[in-house]
Design a protein around this motif. Structure first.
Motif, short mmCIF file in Angstrom:
data_model
loop_
_atom_site.label_atom_id
_atom_site.label_comp_id
_atom_site.label_asym_id
_atom_site.label_seq_id
_atom_site.Cartn_x
_atom_site.Cartn_y
_atom_site.Cartn_z
N SER A 47 18.28 -10.32 1.70
CA SER A 47 17.41 -9.43 0.65
C SER A 47 18.53 -9.49 -0.38
O SER A 47 18.32 -8.65 -1.55
N ALA A 48 19.74 -10.10 -0.53
CA ALA A 48 20.62 -9.99 -1.58
C ALA A 48 21.15 -11.40 -1.99
O ALA A 48 21.78 -12.12 -1.08
N LEU A 100 13.26 1.58 -10.51
CA LEU A 100 14.14 2.44 -11.11
C LEU A 100 15.22 2.03 -11.94
O LEU A 100 15.46 2.21 -13.04
N GLU A 101 15.87 0.75 -11.53
CA GLU A 101 16.71 0.00 -12.11
C GLU A 101 16.24 -0.41 -13.82
O GLU A 101 16.84 -0.34 -14.62
N GLY A 102 15.08 -0.96 -13.52
CA GLY A 102 14.60 -1.43 -14.87
C GLY A 102 14.05 -0.45 -15.85
O GLY A 102 14.29 -0.36 -16.92
N ILE A 139 22.26 0.83 -9.67
CA ILE A 139 21.33 1.76 -8.92
C ILE A 139 20.48 0.84 -7.86
O ILE A 139 20.50 1.20 -6.75
N SER A 140 20.20 -0.32 -8.40
CA SER A 140 19.21 -0.87 -7.25
C SER A 140 20.09 -1.54 -6.35
O SER A 140 19.99 -1.56 -5.17
N ALA A 141 21.46 -2.01 -6.56
CA ALA A 141 22.36 -2.33 -5.59
C ALA A 141 22.59 -1.27 -4.56
O ALA A 141 22.61 -1.68 -3.39
N THR A 142 22.81 -0.14 -5.13
CA THR A 142 23.30 1.00 -4.26
C THR A 142 22.05 1.22 -3.18
O THR A 142 22.02 1.61 -2.09
N ILE A 143 20.89 1.48 -4.01
CA ILE A 143 19.50 2.05 -3.11
C ILE A 143 19.38 0.45 -2.14
O ILE A 143 19.13 0.91 -0.94
N GLY A 144 19.50 -0.50 -2.49
CA GLY A 144 19.06 -1.53 -1.62
C GLY A 144 20.11 -1.75 -0.63
O GLY A 144 19.62 -1.84 0.70
N TRP A 166 24.62 -8.19 -4.68
CA TRP A 166 23.47 -7.57 -5.19
C TRP A 166 23.53 -7.28 -6.62
O TRP A 166 22.89 -7.63 -7.59
N TRP A 167 24.76 -6.62 -6.86
CA TRP A 167 25.16 -6.01 -8.41
C TRP A 167 25.29 -7.19 -9.30
O TRP A 167 24.79 -7.12 -10.40
N LEU A 168 26.10 -8.37 -8.80
CA LEU A 168 26.36 -9.10 -9.75
C LEU A 168 25.10 -10.19 -10.02
O LEU A 168 24.91 -10.75 -11.03
#
Length: 721
Positions: A47-48, A100-102, A139-144, A166-168
């Motif tokens: 998923s990443a 939420l990230e978007g 946000i997305s990286a942390t939640i995911g 995920w973040w990069l």
């Protein structure tokens, strides 16, 4: 590339529902397709991925179309994750993080970076990088990542590695794809000459060729700079959109080559290689966008200088005519001033007429709080004459105890002048000439004049309305008292009914037992001595007596729960479950059942009722087993908000969820007695115990089979219901 002075404009969703749904469906499909491509390069976790174009697609969609596209992004992200790895719950959580990230990224870019104008200046681009590629993507990286680790789909030791990937991946997706999509939508189509078309072919052809040479191992890594000049060529010669497109083309070739194991960024693992490549491409994209913005700014300055030169020439040519017209203008101004003074007097008369026509008392004051005009209603309401109020401070009409607060209200209104009620939520009073106070409602309206801001206050005496409100409150209090009395009567009636049910079920036990015993004696003594019908009828009598005995016994148990209020004390749910399993020892040994549980908490509750609750639920799981399959029961607990959620899972026959509510009612059964004996009281007792403790109980039937009975208990003691 030619600069256009028009500000960028976003897109709008179609007005009709069908077209809007079609746009959202296309957006979902594009998001899913891009997501599947990105997750095809996921190495550290399914998923990443270090390549995640959907972030840029979602950000561009929110910037161009607004927040109403969130269902498409949410659905697309959910489908991508669900079809790749994880459960419905984890896919929903990850999809919520992507959406939420978007939303937050678009809000921050719109709020602090200029929105669709973010790529006009280097400052806006840097802010876009900060808010869209650094902050919102975390946000997305942390939640995911947290969702994957919490659900057990990823080890805790890999949290940092998954989060960084995920973040990069999201950051690179925002930097590479969002600019080209936004600029393609807001910039007008270019009007290229044949020469410019040829230059574009050379540009992108050279970019593709050098990209293949550098990132497919044709040249050594030391010559990786060969592809860099082409994006800058696009930035200098064509514009921001073409520069962003060149970055996308180069990134695609680079990812392809790195995936095949070629190029300057190949490292010990494919994921590290892609991360290094994404950092390089993200930085290159920011640089060429900044260069394109600087070029655009220079063209704007050139355009403004050209316009200023033309305006200066026009000004010089018209200055002489302006001077000749000055005298005529002055004469005209004197004439207009005379007309303006006449119009001002007429305006004052009209305003006076409007004040007198208003049903409320109207007071006009200047910014310092001095009264400049009043209506006749003011004289009637306050008892002052017109001459006594004009030129006096408006505080004269305010009780002394409220004047300091009134001054603060006037100051706030002058800072934000708009039509509104004064002192919203406060009890306001006014002061008459005879020093008597009365309740009022005041509405303020700003009036802008050449002399400055005036405030028009409409004052209404609400003494009669207050009297009516007090009367209504008195009636409401009386109604509430009657409701409480009626509720108490109903409680007493219910208590009497519970006592009657207990007494009736208890007292009927003996007659039913006697009838059943004698029926068994007659059936045993005369079986075979009478005809077949008599034997069958005697069997019906014995079964009916036994069934009546079971029903009365169940009703008695249910009544005991109803009549006995829970004795709340800290109760070890581990011990309660252990005692319940001891009571069920014979059934567990007979069926070969296996009962397991995690560590259960101590809950404020009635210990005996908790034992009965677990005994009924685990006993049901053992009773309703599949033929030939040993029962397997698992008891779990989770904490949610202010309550514990207990779950009793089994591998039994399951049930149709259409009957999920019916099974908790007393004497309700889903099977025939010969198949599964019982009076249909156990689950009704469970529901009553849980409700008496302030919780709720329900059942679920998982797709893999069996049943899961869930009930909640508060963290802290509750009043019995």
């Amino acid at each position: 590339m030619r600069w256009s002075p028009k500000a960028p404009q976003g897109l709008t969703l179609p007005g009709d529902l069908a077209s809007r749904l079609a746009v959202l469906a296309v957006l979902t499909i594009v998001y899913v397709a891009a997501g599947k491509v990105g997750l095809g390069l996921a190495y550290v976790h399914a998923s990443a991925s270090a390549v995640w174009p959907p972030t840029g697609i979602a950000l561009a969609a929110f910037l161009l179309l607004g927040n109403r596209v969130w269902p498409a992004i949410l659905l697309g992200a959910f489908l991508v994750n669900l079809s790749t790895a994880g459960t419905v719950a984890t896919s929903a959580a990850i999809a919520a993080g992507n959406t939420l990230e978007g939303v937050i990224g678009a809000y921050l870019v719109g709020r602090f970076a200029g929105g669709l104008s973010a790529f006009d200046r280097a400052k806006g681009i840097l802010r876009f990088v900060l808010f869209a590629a650094v902050i919102s993507t975390s946000i997305s990286a942390t939640i995911g990542t947290t969702t994957l680790v919490s659900a057990g789909l990823a080890p805790c030791m890999a949290y940092g590695k998954i989060w960084l990937t995920w973040w990069l991946g999201d950051a690179a997706g925002a930097l590479l794809f969002a600019p080209v999509l936004v600029l393609a939508a807001v910039e007008p189509l270019p009007h290229w000459t044949l020469r410019r078309v040829g230059e574009a072919v050379l540009l992108f052809g050279g970019l593709g060729a050098t990209g293949v040479v550098v990132f497919h191992g044709v040249v050594p890594p030391s010559l990786s700079f060969l592809c860099v000049p082409f994006p800058f060529w696009a930035a200098f010669r064509f514009g921001r959109r073409e520069a962003a497109a060149s970055a996308i083309l180069l990134s695609t070739i680079a990812v392809w080559g790195t995936f095949l194991g070629h190029g300057p960024f190949v490292a010990e693992s494919p994921n590290t290689s892609l991360l290094l490549l994404q950092v390089f491409m993200g930085g290159l994209s920011v640089m060429i966008l900044a260069v394109a913005a600087v070029v655009l700014q220079a063209q704007r300055v050139e355009h403004e200088l050209r316009v200023a030169r033309d305006e200066l020439e026009s000004t010089v040519s018209t200055r002489t005519d302006s001077l000749r017209q000055a005298v005529r203008a002055l004469e005209h101004e004197v004439h207009e001033r005379t007309r303006a003074e006449h119009g001002l007097r007429e305006s004052e008369l009209r305003m006076r007429g409007l004040l007198e026509a208003a049903p409320d008392a109207m007071v006009v004051a200047d910014a310092s709080g001095t009264i400049t005009e009043i209506s006749a209603q003011v004289e009637k309401l306050f008892g002052y004459g017109r001459d006594e109020l004009i030129g006096r401070p408006v505080d004269l009409l305010v009780p002394e105890g409220l004047r300091a607060r009134h001054g603060e209200h006037r100051r706030r209104f002058s800072e934000d002048p708009r039509t509104r009620a004064m002192g919203e939520g406060l009890e306001l009073h006014a002061l008459r000439r005879d020093k008597s106070e009365f309740p009022v409602e005041i509405s303020l309206s700003p009036v802008r004049t050449d002399e400055g801001l005036l405030v028009m206050a409409a004052i209404r005496d609400i003494t009669e309305r207050k009297r009516v409100e007090r009367k209504i409150r008195s009636l409401n209090m009386d109604l509430e008292r009657r409701v409480r009395e009626r509720t108490a009567e109903l409680e007493r009636s219910n208590e009497a009914l519970r006592e009657f049910a207990y007494a009736a079920s208890h007292d009927l036990q003996e007659p039913v037992r006697t009838m059943g015993n004698y029926a068994e004696l007659v059936a045993g003594r005369y079986r075979g001595r009478l005809d077949a019908d008599a034997d069958e009828f005697l069997g019906f009598i014995v079964d009916g007596a036994d069934w009546m005995h079971q029903l009365l016994q169940g009703l008695l148990e249910y009544s005991r729960v109803e009549m006995r209020a829970p004795e709340t004390a800290p109760t070890s749910m581990d011990q309660a479950l252990e005692q319940a399993l001891g009571n069920l020892g014979a059934a567990i040994a007979e069926t070969g059942a296996t009962v397991t549980s995690g560590t259960l908490p101590a809950v404020p509750s009635d210990g005996l009722q908790m034992v009965q609750l677990f005994q009924n639920l685990v006993g049901n799981a053992i009773k309703f087993r599949r033929p030939g399959v040993p029962p397997e029961v698992r008891v779990d607990v989770t904490s949610r908000d202010s309550e514990w959620v207990f779950a009793v899972h089994d591998n039994g026959i399951g049930l149709d969820l259409r009957h999920a509510k019916r099974i908790f009612a007393i004497f309700q059964r889903l099977h025939r007695r010969p198949e599964y004996p019982g009076a249909g009281v156990g689950l009704a007792i469970c529901r009553k115990i849980v409700e008496l403790h302030g919780g709720r109980i329900w059942v679920e039937s998982p797709p893999e089979g069996g049943s899961t009975f869930l009930f909640t208990l508060p963290h802290t003691a509750q009043e019995p219901r």
